[in-house]
Design a protein around this motif. Structure first.
Motif, mmCIF file in Angstrom:
data_model
loop_
_atom_site.group_PDB
_atom_site.id
_atom_site.type_symbol
_atom_site.label_atom_id
_atom_site.label_comp_id
_atom_site.label_asym_id
_atom_site.label_seq_id
_atom_site.Cartn_x
_atom_site.Cartn_y
_atom_site.Cartn_z
ATOM 1 N N ILE A 1 0.836 -1.202 0.000
ATOM 2 C CA ILE A 1 0.000 0.000 0.000
ATOM 3 C C ILE A 1 0.870 1.251 0.000
ATOM 4 C CG2 ILE A 1 -1.631 1.358 1.375
ATOM 5 C CD1 ILE A 1 -2.914 -1.275 2.248
ATOM 6 N N ALA A 2 1.920 1.257 0.814
ATOM 7 C CA ALA A 2 2.835 2.408 0.822
ATOM 8 C C ALA A 2 3.513 2.569 -0.532
ATOM 9 C CB ALA A 2 3.875 2.232 1.930
ATOM 10 N N ALA A 3 3.867 1.451 -1.174
ATOM 11 C CA ALA A 3 4.516 1.510 -2.475
ATOM 12 C C ALA A 3 3.573 2.062 -3.545
ATOM 13 C CB ALA A 3 5.009 0.121 -2.880
ATOM 14 N N ILE A 4 2.318 1.623 -3.535
ATOM 15 C CA ILE A 4 1.332 2.160 -4.480
ATOM 16 C C ILE A 4 1.197 3.671 -4.273
ATOM 17 C CG2 ILE A 4 -1.120 2.195 -5.081
ATOM 18 C CD1 ILE A 4 -1.193 -0.804 -4.476
ATOM 19 N N SER A 5 1.134 4.096 -3.029
ATOM 20 C CA SER A 5 0.995 5.516 -2.721
ATOM 21 C C SER A 5 2.173 6.312 -3.263
ATOM 22 C CB SER A 5 0.880 5.717 -1.206
ATOM 23 O OG SER A 5 -0.211 4.989 -0.667
ATOM 24 N N LEU A 6 3.393 5.822 -3.011
ATOM 25 C CA LEU A 6 4.592 6.516 -3.468
ATOM 26 C C LEU A 6 4.675 6.513 -4.991
ATOM 27 C CD1 LEU A 6 7.164 7.979 -2.615
ATOM 28 C CD2 LEU A 6 8.298 5.762 -2.408
ATOM 29 N N GLY A 7 4.295 5.398 -5.599
ATOM 30 C CA GLY A 7 4.321 5.315 -7.052
ATOM 31 C C GLY A 7 3.284 6.203 -7.714
ATOM 32 N N LEU A 8 2.172 6.460 -7.032
ATOM 33 C CA LEU A 8 1.124 7.314 -7.594
ATOM 34 C C LEU A 8 1.468 8.796 -7.514
ATOM 35 C CD1 LEU A 8 -2.389 5.938 -6.515
ATOM 36 C CD2 LEU A 8 -1.556 6.271 -8.843
ATOM 37 N N VAL A 9 1.933 9.253 -6.363
ATOM 38 C CA VAL A 9 2.078 10.694 -6.147
ATOM 39 C C VAL A 9 3.522 11.166 -6.149
ATOM 40 C CG1 VAL A 9 -0.072 10.706 -4.827
ATOM 41 C CG2 VAL A 9 2.099 10.543 -3.604
ATOM 42 N N GLY A 10 4.490 10.255 -6.018
ATOM 43 C CA GLY A 10 5.881 10.663 -5.966
ATOM 44 C C GLY A 10 6.282 11.184 -4.601
ATOM 45 N N HIS A 11 7.594 11.352 -4.420
ATOM 46 C CA HIS A 11 8.117 11.756 -3.116
ATOM 47 C C HIS A 11 7.660 13.151 -2.723
ATOM 48 C CE1 HIS A 11 11.055 12.670 0.054
ATOM 49 N NE2 HIS A 11 11.145 11.361 0.203
ATOM 50 N N ALA A 12 7.453 14.033 -3.693
ATOM 51 C CA ALA A 12 7.101 15.414 -3.387
ATOM 52 C C ALA A 12 5.756 15.530 -2.684
ATOM 53 C CB ALA A 12 7.092 16.248 -4.668
ATOM 54 N N ALA A 13 4.852 14.599 -2.932
ATOM 55 C CA ALA A 13 3.502 14.683 -2.362
ATOM 56 C C ALA A 13 3.175 13.519 -1.433
ATOM 57 C CB ALA A 13 2.471 14.744 -3.489
ATOM 58 N N ILE A 14 4.170 12.696 -1.077
ATOM 59 C CA ILE A 14 3.871 11.475 -0.325
ATOM 60 C C ILE A 14 3.417 11.769 1.103
ATOM 61 C CG2 ILE A 14 6.266 11.137 0.406
ATOM 62 C CD1 ILE A 14 3.591 8.448 -0.431
ATOM 63 N N SER A 15 3.878 12.869 1.717
ATOM 64 C CA SER A 15 3.496 13.124 3.108
ATOM 65 C C SER A 15 1.994 13.357 3.227
ATOM 66 C CB SER A 15 4.277 14.317 3.667
ATOM 67 O OG SER A 15 4.007 15.492 2.926
ATOM 68 N N GLU A 16 1.415 14.168 2.348
ATOM 69 C CA GLU A 16 -0.022 14.396 2.397
ATOM 70 C C GLU A 16 -0.794 13.130 2.040
ATOM 71 O OE1 GLU A 16 -1.784 17.992 0.975
ATOM 72 O OE2 GLU A 16 0.154 18.989 0.861
ATOM 73 N N ARG A 17 -0.263 12.335 1.113
ATOM 74 C CA ARG A 17 -0.933 11.094 0.738
ATOM 75 C C ARG A 17 -0.956 10.123 1.909
ATOM 76 N NH1 ARG A 17 -4.932 9.287 -2.062
ATOM 77 N NH2 ARG A 17 -5.324 8.053 -0.198
ATOM 78 N N LEU A 18 0.129 10.027 2.645
ATOM 79 C CA LEU A 18 0.169 9.139 3.808
ATOM 80 C C LEU A 18 -0.807 9.606 4.885
ATOM 81 C CD1 LEU A 18 4.020 8.506 4.047
ATOM 82 C CD2 LEU A 18 2.272 6.858 3.352
ATOM 83 N N GLY A 19 -0.953 10.932 5.031
ATOM 84 C CA GLY A 19 -1.941 11.445 5.976
ATOM 85 C C GLY A 19 -3.345 11.049 5.582
ATOM 86 N N ARG A 20 -3.633 11.093 4.293
ATOM 87 C CA ARG A 20 -4.954 10.689 3.811
ATOM 88 C C ARG A 20 -5.159 9.189 4.002
ATOM 89 N NH1 ARG A 20 -8.716 13.358 0.818
ATOM 90 N NH2 ARG A 20 -10.138 12.063 -0.425
ATOM 91 N N ASN A 21 -4.122 8.391 3.730
ATOM 92 C CA ASN A 21 -4.219 6.953 3.970
ATOM 93 C C ASN A 21 -4.563 6.667 5.430
ATOM 94 O OD1 ASN A 21 -3.448 6.543 1.322
ATOM 95 N ND2 ASN A 21 -1.493 5.591 1.803
ATOM 96 N N ALA A 22 -3.882 7.372 6.329
ATOM 97 C CA ALA A 22 -4.106 7.134 7.756
ATOM 98 C C ALA A 22 -5.538 7.473 8.152
ATOM 99 C CB ALA A 22 -3.112 7.960 8.578
ATOM 100 N N ARG A 23 -6.081 8.551 7.573
ATOM 101 C CA ARG A 23 -7.465 8.915 7.891
ATOM 102 C C ARG A 23 -8.430 7.816 7.461
ATOM 103 N NH1 ARG A 23 -10.030 14.685 6.459
ATOM 104 N NH2 ARG A 23 -9.378 15.028 8.613
#
Length: 416
Positions: free
Chosen positions: A130-152
């Motif tokens: 799941i973390a890999a899909i997230s990083l592959g979708l948004v890239g490192h520049a936007a991964i922090s906000e994506r991880l916050g959304r995943n956690a929610r």
């Protein structure tokens, strides 16, 4: 999808995945949390209704915990080696549902042991995927906000699933919890299918450089064992989970002795309240990580645990303990975003992001597995206040180690 090109300064531009894929990831995280919820305390409840002894239940849980511990690093390496994180995720979810079916259909020791092991192995793969899909979708520049959304979405999924499965177990039977888990396979896989495979950059999903840098020789996995900040981070997390894992179960025992009538409701509240805090705070933590950096948020997350230990040792009113659990929500919100984010920072450009998750997960598992034994020993010999104080002291040691040794990783250089 055409690979994103690096900027002249070497930084990576954010990717631009479709709204459909991002929504698909939202719901996949939500339903995975639903699926996984059935393997919490419901396992012990169900096996107890099947007239299992506590020794046999303990053997099942211990076996699953051991497999989960040793499977972290191979699981991360497997995700790094895979070229389709969607396929790996789908297989893992299906395996978890087969495991639930095994519990429900044939609750005999060989089947339940096999099901527990399958679930543990699948979970070792699913989290990194799941973390890999997230990083592959948004890239490192936007991964922090994506991880916050995943956690929610994970937090909301956990809370709703726990309530729904608890109701099913009460109104129908404990077996119904695992039937619901199997049924949830369908929406989970449908959500995964919505994520467009072509929008997942396979290099970035593994923490590698974008395509223009792909011609350089691959970095060997053992380089992570010499990554000092990564090992420091893992060691700090080991201390944290050595202190944290036993704190809520120990508090549950104390509450039961002080107020047996309300113990179940209070413990349920202590589980649900932190989930609400995580759902509320996680997205803002992802945004703040880009503004403040990683260290300040990590220090906040670590600092909440020794304070919690001190309060648990001194508070005698059972109802107030629920308020103290708000601190657990703060920590969980920080860690759900910051742990994979810091690992992504420290493994950037190596192609071994998921192996890094496995290494850190192993350290976390060691700390968590030793926590209950340590807390039980202190509590039996010196009392529960001393146990809480001891766990708080270990948490304080982790905080001090993080403060003194852990560098800021937001602008960590990419591995070359």
């Amino acid at each position: 999808m055409e690979p994103a090109r690096q900027q002249p300064d070497g930084s990576e531009p954010p990717l631009a995945p479709s709204r459909r894929s991002l929504r698909g990831l939202d719901w996949f995280v939500f339903f995975v949390a639903d699926v996984q919820t059935g393997f919490g305390p419901f396992v012990s409840v169900f096996l107890t209704t099947q007239k299992w002894t506590q020794i046999d239940i303990g053997l099942i849980l211990s076996a699953a915990g051991f497999v989960s511990l040793i499977g972290q690093i191979p699981g991360g390496a497997l995700v790094d080696a895979a070229r389709s994180e969607r396929l790996v995720s789908g297989i893992a979810v299906a395996a978890i549902c087969l495991s639930a079916l095994g519990y429900a259909a044939f609750p005999v020791f060989p089947m339940v042991l096999s099901a527990a092991i399958v679930h543990a192995l699948a979970s070792c793969v699913l989290g990194p995927a799941i973390a890999a899909i997230s990083l592959g979708l948004v890239g490192h520049a936007a991964i922090s906000e994506r991880l916050g959304r995943n956690a929610r979405f994970a937090s909301i999924g956990n809370g709703l699933a726990a309530a729904a499965m608890g109701a099913c177990g009460y109104l129908l039977s404990a077996r119904a919890v695992f039937v619901v888990t199997v049924i949830l396979l369908v929406p989970a896989l449908l959500s995964l299918r919505v994520i467009a495979a072509r929008e997942i950059d396979p290099e970035r999903a593994h923490g590698a450089a974008p395509a223009p840098g792909a011609n350089k020789p691959p970095i060997k996995a053992r380089v992570l064992l010499h990554n000092r900040p990564l090992l420091i981070f893992a060691g700090c997390l080991l201390l944290f989970h050595l202190a944290n894992a036993a704190m809520l179960p120990l508090m549950g025992s104390v509450v039961t002795m002080r107020s047996a009538r309300w113990a179940t409701i209070l413990i349920a509240a202590c589980i649900v309240v932190p989930q609400l805090v995580v759902a509320a705070l996680s997205p803002s933590i992802g945004r703040r990580a880009q503004i403040w950096g990683r260290r300040p948020l990590l220090l906040i997350g670590f600092a909440a645990l020794p304070i919690r230990g001190i309060l648990f040792a001194s508070v005698t009113n059972p109802e107030l303990l629920v308020i103290v659990q708000l601190l657990d929500g703060v920590t969980a919100a920080v860690f759900s975003v910051m742990v994979p984010l810091v690992i992504a920072d420290l493994t950037r450009g190596t192609g071994h992001f998921n192996l890094g998750q496995g290494i850190v997960g192993t350290f976390i598992g060691i700390g968590a597995s030793l926590s209950a034994t340590l807390a039980g020993y202190i509590s039996d010999h010196f009392g529960s206040p001393s146990a809480f104080a001891g766990l708080g002291a270990i948490a304080l040691a982790g905080l001090i180690a993080l403060w003194l040794l852990m560098p800021e990783t937001r602008d960590a250089p990419e591995a070359r």
